[in-house]
Design an enzyme around this catalytic site. Structure first.
Site, PDB file in Angstrom:
ATOM      1  N   ASP A 289      -0.308  -1.368   2.707  1.00 59.65           N
ATOM      2  CA  ASP A 289      -1.684  -2.030   2.569  1.00 59.65           C
ATOM      3  C   ASP A 289      -1.472  -2.912   1.292  1.00 59.65           C
ATOM      4  OD1 ASP A 289      -4.549  -2.627   1.913  1.00 59.65           O
ATOM      5  OD2 ASP A 289      -5.202  -0.533   2.918  1.00 59.65           O
TER       6      ASP A 289
ATOM      7  N   ARG B 144      -4.106  -4.753   0.097  1.00 65.37           N
ATOM      8  CA  ARG B 144      -5.260  -5.054  -0.605  1.00 65.37           C
ATOM      9  C   ARG B 144      -5.473  -4.484  -2.136  1.00 65.37           C
ATOM     10  NH1 ARG B 144      -9.090  -2.289   3.546  1.00 65.37           N
ATOM     11  NH2 ARG B 144      -7.588  -0.832   3.687  1.00 65.37           N
TER      12      ARG B 144
END
Length: 418
Positions: A328, A330
Site C-alpha cells: 500500500d 497511500r
C-alpha cells in the site's frame, strides 16, 4: 502569435548568487502576509519561490495547450468573484508547527490577502477553491424510499439532491515538514523525489533554499454537509469519512471491492448527521489503487484471480506486493493536514475502520469517538475476499491491528503491521 511566446524559469542554479527573493516563505507564520505567497508559475521570473507548477498533474495538459498554440504561456487568470462561497479559517492549526505540511492553508484567500501584489502584476494563484453544489446519487434516493433518510428541504431535498459545500485542494508540500512527517532527512527526501521523477525537478537537489514543492499528483476534494463554519466547533457533532479514490468502484460500480458502498454509506451518515444539527464531511483523496495507479491495480486483479485456487484472502496483500513492490503506497502521514485546515480537533463518528487512517489522525492530535464499519449487507459478494483479508490484517479491529504472529496464524503468511 501569442501562443509561440516562451517563458524562462531561472531557479535551477545553486543559491548564493546574491539575489534575494522578495517573497520569502515562512511556513508556519500566523498571517498570510507574514507567511508569504506561493509563487510557482512559469512566467513569475525572479518572484518564483516554489518548485513545480500549479495544477499538479494538469500542468502537463496545460503544456500541451501551450505547445499547440491554443493557450498563451504567459496568460494570467482573472480572479474576480472566484473567492470562497464561505470563509474557511484562519484556524489556530494553520500556524501550529508541523500541523500542516502538504497544503497551503492560505491557498483559498490569495485574492483577499495579496490583492495589492496581484494588482501590481505578481502572478499569485489559488491552490484551494470553495463552492456550493448539490449531489445526486441513486443510493440516496433508495435510502429515502426505504425510510432511512427523510427530506428536510434544506440538507436533503425531495428530489434526492443533497446540498453540500465542496472544496478542491491542490497539494503544496513544505519539504522540511514532509520529511519530518515521514521520519527521513530532508536531503534524502529531495534526492529520492528527484530520482523517482526521472530528474523532472532539478531544483529539488540544487536549491535547498527553496522549501516549497508543488508535486505533479492529484489533490483532495471535500464535501461538507451542514454548516461548514461549524466543523471546528466541538459542541457540534461531526461525522467524517476519509476516502481514497477507486474509480472502478466509485464511478463505475465494480463489485470487487467495497469502495463505493462504503463511500455511499459515509455520505448517508454525513447527511443524517447534518440533518440532526451536526456536520458531515467526506474527504476524497486522489490516491487511485492504493496510490499505485489503475494499471498496477488491474495487474494485481489478474494475478489474484489466476493464482492456483483462485482469489484468496490469504494472498490478497502478497499479490499486490509481488506486482507493485509494496502492499500500500497511500500511507496516511499527510492525510490529517486537511482535517487541521478545517480547524477540526474531534471527529465524533469516523466512518472508516482503517487503522492506518485512525492512527494518523490520533497521532496528529485529532480525537476520534466512534468508529463506524461498513454494514455487512452493503458488502458485494465479490468483495468478500477483500473484506476477509482486511479483517485478518486488523483493518476492522477498533482496539488496534493484530500482531505479526497473529496475522501469520490467521492469514497464513508473515506480514508486517500496516
Amino acid at each position: 502569435m501569442s501562443g509561440n511566446r516562451t517563458s524562462h524559469i531561472r531557479i535551477t542554479s545553486h543559491p548564493g548568487t546574491g539575489a534575494t527573493n522578495r517573497f520569502p516563505i515562512v511556513w508556519d507564520a500566523p498571517t498570510a502576509r507574514e507567511r508569504g505567497p506561493v509563487v510557482a508559475t512559469a512566467n513569475a521570473g525572479s518572484d518564483r519561490n516554489a518548485i513545480g507548477a500549479h495544477g499538479g498533474a494538469y500542468s502537463v495538459y496545460r503544456a500541451l495547450a501551450v505547445a499547440s498554440g491554443a493557450m498563451d504561456p504567459v496568460v494570467r487568470p482573472e480572479l474576480h468573484n472566484t473567492h470562497p462561497v464561505v470563509p474557511v479559517g484562519p484556524h489556530p492549526q494553520w500556524s501550529e508547527p508541523g500541523k500542516i505540511v502538504s497544503l497551503d492553508p492560505w491557498g483559498a484567500r490569495i485574492v483577499e490577502d495579496f490583492a495589492t501584489e496581484i494588482a501590481e502584476g505578481v502572478d499569485i494563484r489559488p491552490t484551494i477553491a470553495v463552492t456550493k453544489a448539490r449531489i445526486t446519487l441513486p443510493e440516496i434516493a433508495e435510502a429515502i424510499r426505504a425510510g432511512r433518510l427523510k427530506p428536510d428541504g434544506k440538507v436533503l431535498h425531495e428530489t434526492g439532491d443533497v446540498a453540500v459545500t465542496k472544496a478542491a485542494i491542490d497539494p503544496v508540500w513544505h519539504l522540511p515538514g514532509v520529511a519530518a512527517r515521514f521520519g527521513v532527512e530532508e536531503q534524502q527526501l529531495r534526492r529520492i523525489l528527484f530520482e523517482q521523477t526521472g530528474g523532472m525537478y532539478p531544483e529539488l537537489v540544487t536549491r535547498p533554499d527553496i522549501q516549497v514543492f508543488l508535486p505533479p499528483i492529484g489533490g483532495i476534494t471535500l464535501y461538507i454537509f451542514g454548516d461548514p463554519t461549524k466543523l471546528g466547533d466541538r459542541a457540534v457533532p461531526l461525522t467524517c469519512r476519509v476516502h481514497d479514490e477507486c474509480n472502478g468502484s466509485d464511478v463505475f460500480g465494480s463489485d470487487i471491492c467495497t469502495c463505493r458502498p462504503y463511500l455511499i454509506h459515509g455520505i448517508e451518515e454525513a447527511t443524517r448527521q447534518a440533518q440532526d444539527g451536526g456536520t458531515g464531511l467526506i474527504v476524497y483523496n486522489r490516491k487511485e489503487g492504493r496510490a499505485l495507479g489503475e494499471v498496477t491495480k488491474f495487474l494485481v486483479y489478474n494475478a489474484r484471480k489466476r493464482q492456483p485456487g483462485g482469489d484468496q484472502a490469504a494472498t490478497y496483500f502478497e499479490r499486490t506486493e509481488c506486482v507493485a513492490g509494496v502492499q500500500d503506497a497511500r500511507f496516511q502521514q499527510l492525510m490529517p493536514d486537511i482535517i487541521h485546515w478545517l480547524g477540526i480537533r474531534r471527529i465524533d463518528r469516523f466512518v472508516s475502520m482503517s487503522n492506518m487512517k485512525y492512527d494518523a489522525l490520533v497521532s496528529g492530535g485529532v480525537e476520534i469517538g466512534e468508529r463506524v464499519p461498513i454494514p455487512d449487507e452493503l458488502v458485494p459478494e465479490d468483495a468478500s475476499v477483500e473484506m476477509e483479508a482486511k479483517k485478518a490484517a486488523g483493518y476492522f479491529t477498533p482496539e488496534g491491528a493484530p500482531t505479526a504472529e497473529e496475522l501469520k496464524k490467521t492469514v497464513g503468511r508473515d506480514l508486517k503491521e500496516f
